[in-house]
Enzyme design. Structure first.
Site, PDB file in Angstrom:
ATOM      1  N   LYS A  24       3.494   0.338   0.821  1.00 42.49           N
ATOM      2  CA  LYS A  24       3.557  -0.624   1.611  1.00 42.49           C
ATOM      3  C   LYS A  24       4.622  -0.897   2.789  1.00 42.49           C
ATOM      4  O   LYS A  24       6.007   0.008   2.133  1.00 42.49           O
ATOM      5  CB  LYS A  24       3.896  -2.260   0.971  1.00 42.49           C
ATOM      6  N   SER A 100       1.151 -10.310  -1.193  1.00 45.17           N
ATOM      7  CA  SER A 100       1.588 -10.503   0.200  1.00 45.17           C
ATOM      8  C   SER A 100       1.284  -8.422   0.286  1.00 45.17           C
ATOM      9  O   SER A 100       0.924  -8.146   1.367  1.00 45.17           O
ATOM     10  CB  SER A 100       3.130 -10.247   0.184  1.00 45.17           C
ATOM     11  N   SER A 124       2.488 -10.757  -5.995  1.00 42.03           N
ATOM     12  CA  SER A 124       2.339  -9.822  -4.555  1.00 42.03           C
ATOM     13  C   SER A 124       1.694  -8.579  -4.777  1.00 42.03           C
ATOM     14  O   SER A 124       1.384  -7.307  -4.230  1.00 42.03           O
ATOM     15  CB  SER A 124       3.551  -9.778  -3.922  1.00 42.03           C
TER      16      SER A 124
END
Length: 380
Positions: A24, A100, A124
């Site tokens: 990420k 997210s 997330s």
């Protein structure tokens, strides 16, 4: 839309057949900028060194193939990003991928990589995993290193893996957490006790979770979590205040997406009294979960109360805040929590079944998830 922001090949020490993993873009990879998928950080300087979790993956022989897309600044549940693009939901391209860590879940679900790393501050990892039909683990708070991870100061955020199967989740944990015990995570769980919190969720999801528990043949009983709703609200207050402290300075840049700008402006007004109340709820809810786990080995409940909405619905104003109602409380308390996909009768999409364990006992969470995975496969 691509799940990746940037393709990489950090494989200097990896075997040709090494497992692949994506990272990420809130986690530092040396020589590449950490932009958190935001135009406001697009010109960030390259990271001088790998985040500790990245270095550990490389040392363990993993092949890092890319940095993944995400909801801007890790501050949203939909995964929609008009600057970098919105990753596809592998279960249904019309639906949101969740946020997210949208790109990480999408990349795993689309079989672009074997695994991915995300971060989980208010759900997330677990939200996009449940949306995209893959497995996602939020470890015990503080157990996995956050050195080289944004935001730098947090009382909620955890680095955790995504994968399509539990064996790979365990392999990632063995790489990023030196204290993780593979034997415990792969042990038999016959005889463990399950507590089923009484929570609100759509009937088809409640039925899917109940059916998976029944197939597991683990002893279970229903329990009440009095402070669950309060913990959800408290978690919102804490994430708002901490995200404002981390990224509030970008509000005047003129380069934030409108949804993030609105959320940050609202977060700026989080009163101290609200944070004080949130900390009281943190203590009460943590104690409540700990007490339930004295008489049970794990909790099982839905990951999300409903299936992910469409991108069109999200863009036209349908609220998504309730998506995190069953996951955000365990960021506040710090307990390990994992979501595993389970079938919904008569539907092509899968629901998320969430497993929560005692603090520091991430291995039992994984062992129960592997057991449920195996029983579902045998009943397919």
């Amino acid at each position: 839309m691509s799940a990746f922001l940037q393709r990489l090949d950090l494989a200097s020490h990896a075997a040709a057949d090494a497992p692949t993993i994506a990272i990420k873009d809130s986690i530092d990879v040396a020589r590449y900028p950490t932009t958190a998928a935001s135009r406001a950080l697009a010109d960030a300087p390259p990271a001088p060194r790998h985040a500790q979790v990245v270095q550990r993956l490389l040392d363990a022989g993993w092949r890092i193939t890319g940095k993944t897309n995400m909801h801007e600044l890790a501050f949203g549940m939909t995964g929609i990003n008009d600057f970098t693009g919105t990753p596809l939901n592998p279960q249904d391209h019309a639906r949101i991928p969740g946020g997210s860590s949208s790109g990480s879940a999408s990349a795993v679900g689309l079989r672009l990589v074997d695994a991915a790393l995300g971060t989980d501050t208010g759900g997330s990892v677990r939200c996009p995993a449940a949306c995209c039909g893959v497995i996602g683990l939020k470890p015990t708070f503080g157990r996995v290193s956050r050195e080289g991870v944004a935001p730098h100061q947090t009382s909620l955020d955890c680095v955790g893996p995504f994968a399509r199967d539990m064996n790979t989740v365990i392999d990632v944990m063995l790489a990023i957490d030196p204290s993780f015990h593979g034997g415990r995570a792969r042990r038999e769980v016959t005889g463990l006790r399950v507590a089923l919190p009484d929570v609100e969720a759509d009937g088809e999801i409640r039925h899917a979770v109940a059916a998976a528990v029944a197939h597991s043949e683990l002893a279970s009983r229903t329990v009440q979590l009095k402070y669950m709703r309060d913990a959800f609200t408290a978690g919102l207050a804490v994430i708002n205040a901490e995200t404002w402290r981390a990224f509030g300075h970008l509000v005047g840049s003129g380069m934030l997406g409108p949804d993030i700008l609105a959320r940050l402006n609202a977060a700026a007004n989080t009163p101290a009294s609200e944070l004080d109340a949130a900390e009281r709820i943190r203590r009460r809810f943590t104690d409540e979960v700990d007490r339930v786990l004295e008489d049970a080995d794990i909790l099982i409940l839905p990951t999300m109360p409903s299936l992910p909405i469409t991108i069109e619905a999200a863009r036209t104003g349908t609220s998504v805040i309730a998506m995190s109602s069953l996951i955000r409380p365990f960021n506040l308390s710090g307990h390990p929590a994992l979501t595993v996909p389970v079938p919904i009768e008569g539907a092509s999409l899968k629901a998320g079944l969430q497993i929560v364990g005692r603090k520091g006992d991430d291995e039992t969470v994984c062992a129960v998830a592997a057991h449920i995975e195996a029983t579902l496969a045998s009943n397919a």
